[in-house]
Design a protein around this motif. Sequence first.
Motif, PDB file in Angstrom:
ATOM      1  N   SER B 110     -14.230  52.090  -8.855  1.00 50.66           N
ATOM      2  CA  SER B 110     -14.096  50.860  -8.085  1.00 50.66           C
ATOM      3  C   SER B 110     -15.465  50.251  -7.753  1.00 50.66           C
ATOM      4  CB  SER B 110     -13.322  51.155  -6.801  1.00 50.66           C
ATOM      5  OG  SER B 110     -13.150  49.988  -6.084  1.00 50.66           O
ATOM      6  N   ALA B 111     -16.422  51.109  -7.396  1.00 58.35           N
ATOM      7  CA  ALA B 111     -17.769  50.613  -7.069  1.00 58.35           C
ATOM      8  C   ALA B 111     -18.412  49.980  -8.294  1.00 58.35           C
ATOM      9  CB  ALA B 111     -18.633  51.761  -6.553  1.00 58.35           C
ATOM     10  N   THR B 112     -18.250  50.642  -9.462  1.00 55.66           N
ATOM     11  CA  THR B 112     -18.816  50.091 -10.700  1.00 55.66           C
ATOM     12  C   THR B 112     -18.179  48.751 -11.032  1.00 55.66           C
ATOM     13  OG1 THR B 112     -18.940  52.377 -11.433  1.00 55.66           O
ATOM     14  CG2 THR B 112     -19.366  50.704 -13.093  1.00 55.66           C
ATOM     15  N   LYS B 113     -16.847  48.711 -10.915  1.00 58.75           N
ATOM     16  CA  LYS B 113     -16.128  47.461 -11.214  1.00 58.75           C
ATOM     17  C   LYS B 113     -16.596  46.331 -10.289  1.00 58.75           C
ATOM     18  CE  LYS B 113     -12.817  45.852  -9.286  1.00 58.75           C
ATOM     19  NZ  LYS B 113     -11.725  45.475  -8.445  1.00 58.75           N
ATOM     20  N   PHE B 120     -21.288  39.402 -12.555  1.00 59.46           N
ATOM     21  CA  PHE B 120     -20.640  38.352 -13.355  1.00 59.46           C
ATOM     22  C   PHE B 120     -20.608  37.034 -12.580  1.00 59.46           C
ATOM     23  CE2 PHE B 120     -16.673  36.078 -14.395  1.00 59.46           C
ATOM     24  CZ  PHE B 120     -16.943  35.767 -15.725  1.00 59.46           C
ATOM     25  N   ILE B 121     -20.211  37.118 -11.301  1.00 54.63           N
ATOM     26  CA  ILE B 121     -20.136  35.909 -10.466  1.00 54.63           C
ATOM     27  C   ILE B 121     -21.536  35.306 -10.308  1.00 54.63           C
ATOM     28  CG2 ILE B 121     -19.681  35.081  -8.100  1.00 54.63           C
ATOM     29  CD1 ILE B 121     -17.342  37.148  -8.072  1.00 54.63           C
ATOM     30  N   GLN B 122     -22.525  36.201 -10.119  1.00 51.28           N
ATOM     31  CA  GLN B 122     -23.906  35.728  -9.944  1.00 51.28           C
ATOM     32  C   GLN B 122     -24.397  35.020 -11.206  1.00 51.28           C
ATOM     33  OE1 GLN B 122     -25.541  35.739  -7.156  1.00 51.28           O
ATOM     34  NE2 GLN B 122     -27.304  34.755  -8.113  1.00 51.28           N
ATOM     35  N   LYS B 124     -22.595  33.695 -13.548  1.00 52.15           N
ATOM     36  CA  LYS B 124     -21.808  32.453 -13.736  1.00 52.15           C
ATOM     37  C   LYS B 124     -22.415  31.337 -12.882  1.00 52.15           C
ATOM     38  CE  LYS B 124     -17.110  30.820 -13.511  1.00 52.15           C
ATOM     39  NZ  LYS B 124     -16.021  30.839 -12.583  1.00 52.15           N
ATOM     40  N   LYS B 125     -22.793  31.716 -11.659  1.00 50.69           N
ATOM     41  CA  LYS B 125     -23.386  30.743 -10.736  1.00 50.69           C
ATOM     42  C   LYS B 125     -24.711  30.211 -11.305  1.00 50.69           C
ATOM     43  CE  LYS B 125     -24.561  30.536  -5.921  1.00 50.69           C
ATOM     44  NZ  LYS B 125     -25.010  31.351  -4.808  1.00 50.69           N
ATOM     45  N   VAL B 126     -25.509  31.138 -11.852  1.00 52.70           N
ATOM     46  CA  VAL B 126     -26.817  30.741 -12.418  1.00 52.70           C
ATOM     47  C   VAL B 126     -26.599  29.800 -13.603  1.00 52.70           C
ATOM     48  CG1 VAL B 126     -28.850  31.607 -13.656  1.00 52.70           C
ATOM     49  CG2 VAL B 126     -28.042  32.786 -11.624  1.00 52.70           C
ATOM     50  N   ILE B 127     -25.620  30.139 -14.472  1.00 51.53           N
ATOM     51  CA  ILE B 127     -25.335  29.295 -15.643  1.00 51.53           C
ATOM     52  C   ILE B 127     -24.898  27.904 -15.187  1.00 51.53           C
ATOM     53  CG2 ILE B 127     -23.707  28.965 -17.565  1.00 51.53           C
ATOM     54  CD1 ILE B 127     -23.822  32.066 -17.921  1.00 51.53           C
ATOM     55  N   GLU B 128     -24.023  27.871 -14.187  1.00 56.27           N
ATOM     56  CA  GLU B 128     -23.537  26.573 -13.685  1.00 56.27           C
ATOM     57  C   GLU B 128     -24.678  25.752 -13.090  1.00 56.27           C
ATOM     58  OE1 GLU B 128     -18.920  27.817 -12.688  1.00 56.27           O
ATOM     59  OE2 GLU B 128     -20.355  27.628 -11.056  1.00 56.27           O
TER      60      GLU B 128
END
Lengths: 189, 214
Positions: B110-113, B120-122, B124-128
């Motif tokens: 769970s911690a790894t996930k 991934f969210i970070q 995605k934010k940088v790409i956006e």
Amino acid sequence: MNQVLIETVTGDISRGKNLVLRLTTADRLKQDNIDIVKTMADKGYRVIVITTNQPAEVLKKNYEKSGIDIAKLFFIDAITSYAIGTTPAAEQNVRFISNPSNLTDLGIAITGALNESEDKDPCILFDSISTMLIYLPSASISKFIHYISNRLRLIDTPGVFLAVGKGLDPMMISNLSTFMDDIILPDVV
Amino acid sequence: MGLINTNRVFNWFRDSENKKFTLVLLVLFCLLLEETIHLYWGIELAYTHVFYILLVLAAIWYHQRAVFLAIVLGVMHIIVSYEILGELTWPPLLRAMMFILVTAIVAVISATKDEYQKEFIQSKKVIEENHEILISYITECANRLRHPIEIVHDNLRELEKQVEQEGPPGDLKIRLQLQIKNTEQIIANLQDLNGAIVTDDKEIPEAYREFISR
């Protein structure tokens, strides 16, 4: 003369919508300028023409051809000195600015002209926002127009700002629209 | 309908207060089972499966910290068994070890996930953000290059028309000088753009800079 445009501009001003952005087409820009200046001058306003598009000398000839009394006008010419590379000889009713990107001098000149014309019912015609894009980033132009529009609003003075609609990106139009009381689109002809 | 309800339950569990409330209820329920089924009735099989609901949820939500809960439940189970039998036997020891092992495995997964999800969210934010910067940059380029060229073109076209119809106007020189200045400024704007591409201008993401300067 573009009657619909004139009626829209004068209607806006009589309803207290003092700040108007006229989005026009490149081929109508010159005529819209003449029509608005003629109408405002005929209504007794002292029109302060701020030009970054055509030299005051050229505008004066256009206005004279259209029967406008240029004695009723005041020019802030931000382009002639820049184009010819030297400051032209001083002229009555014309204030030359060294460079269209010199917004400090332009702002001082506009404030000075408004103060001098305080008792003469002044109004402003700005020709044009799109030409300023040659010399300045859009963010600086938006800030400058915001400053001028606030200045005009404080002293309850009408101002018409010309721009070629096709040349401005939607974000910039959206920014400018927040400072204006009305936007007249290019299809108003 | 079923999907809406599942989402509602899922959203309810997103609230950290609701998570704590659920875990406290489950802990109380497990203590009750230990007290009644194990200590009172002397049954030591099957009911411990319920413990896994508590431990798995705790491991999913609180990762490695859930192992402490597993240790507490395991020790409690061993003590109660010892109370009943009067001796320490292997089955409760094994069960306690399984509590800890299962909780630790779920906690690590769970911690790894969650870590991957955060990354991934970070990213995605940088790409956006980069994409937004690029769009603003391209828009500004269009504003300061395409449109000025159109202005110069229109001014020259108008001058040409005037020369054709009325002959060269008296202000021909200054009008041409103006267009020369305008084109000079457009060239300067283009050089600014090139400069921004060549130098490390952070406004243009690296991948896009490479793409534009191809």
